[in-house]
Design an enzyme around this catalytic site. Structure first.
Site, mmCIF file in Angstrom:
data_model
loop_
_atom_site.group_PDB
_atom_site.id
_atom_site.type_symbol
_atom_site.label_atom_id
_atom_site.label_comp_id
_atom_site.label_asym_id
_atom_site.label_seq_id
_atom_site.Cartn_x
_atom_site.Cartn_y
_atom_site.Cartn_z
ATOM 1 N N GLY A 32 9.322 -9.127 15.751
ATOM 2 C CA GLY A 32 9.781 -8.392 14.586
ATOM 3 C C GLY A 32 9.045 -8.649 13.293
ATOM 4 O O GLY A 32 9.476 -8.179 12.234
ATOM 5 N N ASP A 43 1.631 -1.784 18.665
ATOM 6 C CA ASP A 43 0.988 -3.100 18.699
ATOM 7 C C ASP A 43 1.087 -3.570 20.143
ATOM 8 O O ASP A 43 1.999 -4.304 20.510
ATOM 9 C CB ASP A 43 1.676 -4.061 17.735
ATOM 10 C CG ASP A 43 0.953 -5.391 17.637
ATOM 11 O OD1 ASP A 43 -0.273 -5.383 17.409
ATOM 12 O OD2 ASP A 43 1.597 -6.436 17.815
ATOM 13 N N CYS A 85 -4.126 -7.969 19.013
ATOM 14 C CA CYS A 85 -4.572 -9.265 18.480
ATOM 15 C C CYS A 85 -5.691 -9.804 19.367
ATOM 16 O O CYS A 85 -5.715 -10.984 19.714
ATOM 17 C CB CYS A 85 -3.421 -10.255 18.369
ATOM 18 S SG CYS A 85 -2.558 -10.602 19.911
#
Length: 444
Positions: free
Chosen positions: A266, A331, A384
């Site tokens: 989150g 993401d 990432c």
């Protein structure tokens, strides 16, 4: 003795990691919570665990220079005792060699006299003959030299040398081994960044302003997360600088409907809510119940009410919310090769094969998320990692198959703008976690 207790805690943690697949941070936290250790002993145990785990196969290679049989043939506890002992001998200058050997032997006595004798023989040999662990010559075998000297898998150093060249690959490996600075995002719904820094100083921390993101604060020193009052009471959220850039590229506005398809825990979701002044609707999804609880806990701690967290596979977003969202953030699950400095065990858990499987999943999520965007809306894809197959090539392939989408400049929307459409942050160049961000607009 106190350090005996610290070493025993380190051994118990290492056995959970190596023999039961536990994550280093979770296993260490669980073990330390059950022990009454001084702050110094906790720091010592933490350094032992993270250092030994990070050194991984390099430590195993060193040990086998002094053994007649493979390390894998030894009993599990003895393997980990040897690893802890060798790490102290080779990487902890402040630990006397005699202490590293003697305390390792004491740990091994729990498993029999023969085991204690074996541990003593191996570690004493390492003290007497340190040259046996001289790494291969860099010019003769650059891949193996970099793998051993930087404590990375050889398949990964080979891959990065090919991708970046030796010098840049070496810088990347060294970055992975450097301590990760604690990065916080100011919860601007509750305080300013300057007020947060003052509160952190009152909690005994030393903090500085981030130069990359306007909400960012870098905590240079602190006494532990539990003692950082503004973090505990919701004035801040742990989040790396590169991760904070994603919400700026998404650029959400108050009153919009935003989907964060792979939301847990989150950090980005609550940042989006913050930028929307907690006004609008944010649907946050994940596929694990315990991760949904993490999202809800973070939102509650930060005082955010616009987030609706629910279980949903990101590959179903397009079916459930077709053409409904003003903005969608994807993401996606990725190889995580941009954040290895924060996860000491991750480099040894990854394989070429597991990474090669990810683009297919990422493309499924991308295709599904794209369907959920309304005409004129925004789709942001981020990872990432620093892998082109998961990043630039993934986005280009998607755009080739989806003419209704047009690439926009993600770089122009960064707080410190870049003259690039797709943003690829590289740790060895940018000094942040490795991150990729692309922004696309649906034309019709």
């Amino acid at each position: 003795m106190k350090k005996d207790m610290a070493r025993r805690a380190a051994l118990d943690t290492l056995m959970e990691i190596n023999n039961h697949g536990a994550y280093a941070n979770i296993a260490l936290s669980r073990v330390l919570s059950k022990r009454e250790l001084s702050d110094a002993d906790r720091r010592f145990a933490t350094e032992l665990v993270y250092g030994t785990v990070k050194a991984g196969k390099t430590i195993d290679w060193m040990l086998e220079r002094y053994m007649k049989k493979p390390l894998s043939k030894s009993k599990a506890p003895i393997r980990d005792i040897l690893r802890l002992g060798m790490y102290q001998l080779k990487y902890m200058d402040k630990v006397p060699e005699s202490a590293a050997c003697n305390e390792s032997v004491n740990l091994a006595k729990r498993y029999g006299k023969a085991s204690a004798g074996f541990v003593n023989a191996v570690l004493r040999s390492a003290v007497r003959e340190p040259d046996r662990t001289t790494f291969p010559d860099k010019d003769d075998d650059p891949v193996q030299y970099l793998a051993l000297s930087s404590m990375h898998p050889s398949w990964l150093t080979k891959h990065w040398i090919k991708q970046f060249g030796y010098e840049s690959a070496e810088k990347l490996c060294r970055f992975d081994n450097a301590p990760a600075i604690l990065s916080l995002r100011t919860n601007t719904l509750r305080c300013s960044r300057e007020e947060l820094i003052d509160a952190l100083e009152e909690s005994g921390a030393h903090a500085e302003l981030s130069r990359l993101v306007p909400e960012g604060v870098l905590v240079k020193s602190h006494t532990g997360l539990a003692g950082l009052t503004p973090l505990q009471d919701g004035r801040a959220q742990v989040q790396d600088e590169s991760s904070m850039m994603v919400a700026h590229v998404l650029d959400p506005h108050p009153g919009e409907f935003v989907i964060d398809a792979c939301s847990a825990p989150g950090g980005k979701t609550t940042h989006i809510a913050q930028m929307m002044n907690d006004s609008g609707r944010i649907a946050a999804f994940d596929i694990y119940e315990h991760k949904i609880k993490r999202i809800e806990e973070n939102a509650a701690r930060l005082g955010i009410h616009s987030i609706e967290a629910a279980l949903l596979d990101a590959r179903m977003i397009g079916t459930e919310y077709e053409g409904m969202a003003d903005r969608v953030l994807l993401d996606v699950p990725c190889s995580g090769l941009g954040v290895l400095r924060r996860r000491p065990d991750a480099r040894w858990r990854k394989t070429e094969e597991s990474i090669a499987m990810l683009p297919a999943l990422q493309r499924e999520i991308l295709d599904s998320g794209a369907r959920a965007v309304k005409p004129g809306g925004i789709l942001v894809y981020s990872t990432c990692t620093i892998e082109p197959a998961e990043n630039e090539r993934m986005v280009q392939s998607f755009l080739n198959d989806h003419p209704e989408y047009k690439l926009e400049s993600a770089g122009a929307l960064l707080p410190v703008p870049r003259n690039t459409d797709m943003v690829q942050l590289l740790p060895q160049i940018d000094g942040t976690d490795g991150f990729f961000i692309a922004r696309m607009r649906r034309q019709r």
